[in-house]
Scaffold this active site. Structure first.
Site, short mmCIF file in Angstrom:
data_model
loop_
_atom_site.label_atom_id
_atom_site.label_comp_id
_atom_site.label_asym_id
_atom_site.label_seq_id
_atom_site.Cartn_x
_atom_site.Cartn_y
_atom_site.Cartn_z
CG ASP A 78 9.10 -10.67 0.04
OD1 ASP A 78 9.45 -10.74 -1.15
OD2 ASP A 78 9.42 -9.73 0.78
CG ASN A 144 9.30 -0.83 8.08
OD1 ASN A 144 10.12 -1.50 7.43
ND2 ASN A 144 8.02 -1.13 8.15
CG HIS A 146 10.28 -4.33 5.51
ND1 HIS A 146 9.21 -3.51 5.21
CD2 HIS A 146 10.93 -4.51 4.34
CE1 HIS A 146 9.23 -3.23 3.93
NE2 HIS A 146 10.27 -3.82 3.37
CD GLU A 151 6.07 -4.41 7.13
OE1 GLU A 151 7.15 -3.82 7.36
OE2 GLU A 151 5.29 -4.08 6.20
C1 GLP Z 1 9.89 -4.52 -0.28
C2 GLP Z 1 10.28 -6.02 -0.26
C3 GLP Z 1 11.61 -6.23 0.38
C4 GLP Z 1 12.55 -5.16 -0.12
C5 GLP Z 1 12.15 -3.83 0.45
C6 GLP Z 1 12.93 -2.64 -0.09
O1 GLP Z 1 8.69 -4.25 0.32
N1 GLP Z 1 9.34 -6.90 0.34
O2 GLP Z 1 12.09 -7.54 0.10
O3 GLP Z 1 13.86 -5.42 0.33
O4 GLP Z 1 10.75 -3.62 0.35
O5 GLP Z 1 12.58 -2.34 -1.40
P1 GLP Z 1 13.46 -1.40 -2.31
O6 GLP Z 1 14.74 -2.11 -2.56
O7 GLP Z 1 12.67 -1.21 -3.56
O8 GLP Z 1 13.67 -0.14 -1.54
#
Ligand code: GLP
Length: 251
Positions: A78, A144, A146, A151
């Site tokens: 992404d 949440n 995702h 989302e």
């Molecule tokens: C972000 C990214 C995801 C990631 C998630 C968790 O917003 N778009 O790809 O897996 O949130 O992030 P983190 O590993 O920093 O908790």
């Protein structure tokens, strides 16, 4: 030596999902074992965020020990809409500096979603297909549920597209924007749930209690767009590598 504890999953988790519970400092190495199998020239789907950092660090250590990583082809999950690839807060910058450069992967082998139109999303799907699809996809999980930036509300058929970010996600990511929510982009382009599930193998990494509820719902709850990570239960080859805090609702 890394000590791993195989976690006995609760029904109705799919029988082909492996859940490996390890101490937080072993997550990177255990997950890297799966990624190393596709070296030297496999197609690796990469996630950003803090969860996979230890995995990338482990791969970089293995490269120093002789693992050939330079031929890997990378596809990011992404990207924020509106941030240029040269912006240090962009996921393009993360993929370059945290993954590609230290693994010796040339820029032409690195793709990150870009743009803001349906045509841009379709072009990204074609680029993945042109490389023969993703061999191993790394994913984190949002609080949440995702995956990528899919989302809650994202269904199983979704492909690479522009999405509006939940405010909770923008808050969680505000730390990268001087803690200022108003600076966090409102939209992103993300691989869809169907895109992610097209990978031949998926590795989900998670640590910390903040992920426990989302992870429990993803692994043992109903398969529902309310928790997009729950669609992973439909994939035939998922390895979850998580620490005891992230799995605390399983015990
Ligand atoms: C972000 C990214 C995801 C990631 C998630 C968790 O917003 N778009 O790809 O897996 O949130 O992030 P983190 O590993 O920093 O908790």
């Amino acid at each position: 030596m890394t000590e791993t504890t195989l976690h006995a999953p609760l029904a109705p988790i799919s029988p082909w999902t492996r859940v490996v519970m390890v101490d937080a400092d072993a997550i990177g190495d255990v997950a890297a074992d799966v990624v190393a199998m596709i070296a030297p020239d496999g197609v690796l789907g990469v996630a950003t965020g803090s969860s996979p950092l230890a995995l990338y660090a482990a791969l970089i250590r293995r490269r120093a020990e002789g693992l050939a990583t330079e031929g890997l082809r990378l596809f990011a999950l992404d990207e924020y809409v509106g941030l240029d690839a040269s912006d240090p807060r962009s996921y393009a910058a993360y993929v370059r500096s945290v993954i590609a450069r230290p693994l010796g992967i040339p820029a032409e082998n690195v793709r990150v979603p870009r743009g803001s139109t349906g045509a841009d999303g379709a072009a990204y799907e074609r680029a993945i297909a042109a490389e023969g699809g993703v061999d191993v996809q790394i994913v984190g999980i949002g609080r949440n549920g995702h995956i990528g930036f899919n989302e809650p509300g994202s269904d199983a058929e979704t492909r690479t597209r522009v999405v509006e970010l939940d405010e909770s996600t923008r808050r969680a990511n505000a730390e990268h924007f001087d803690g200022d929510l108003s600076r966090v982009p409102t939209h992103a382009m993300t691989q869809g749930v169907a895109t992610i599930l097209s990978a031949r193998r998926i590795v989900l990494v998670a640590s910390g209690a903040a992920k426990a509820a989302a992870l429990r719902a993803a692994l043992t709850g109903p398969i529902t767009p309310d928790n997009p990570a729950s669609f992973l239960q439909r994939h035939p080859d998922v390895t979850v590598v998580a620490d005891p805090d992230a799995l605390r609702e399983h015990r």
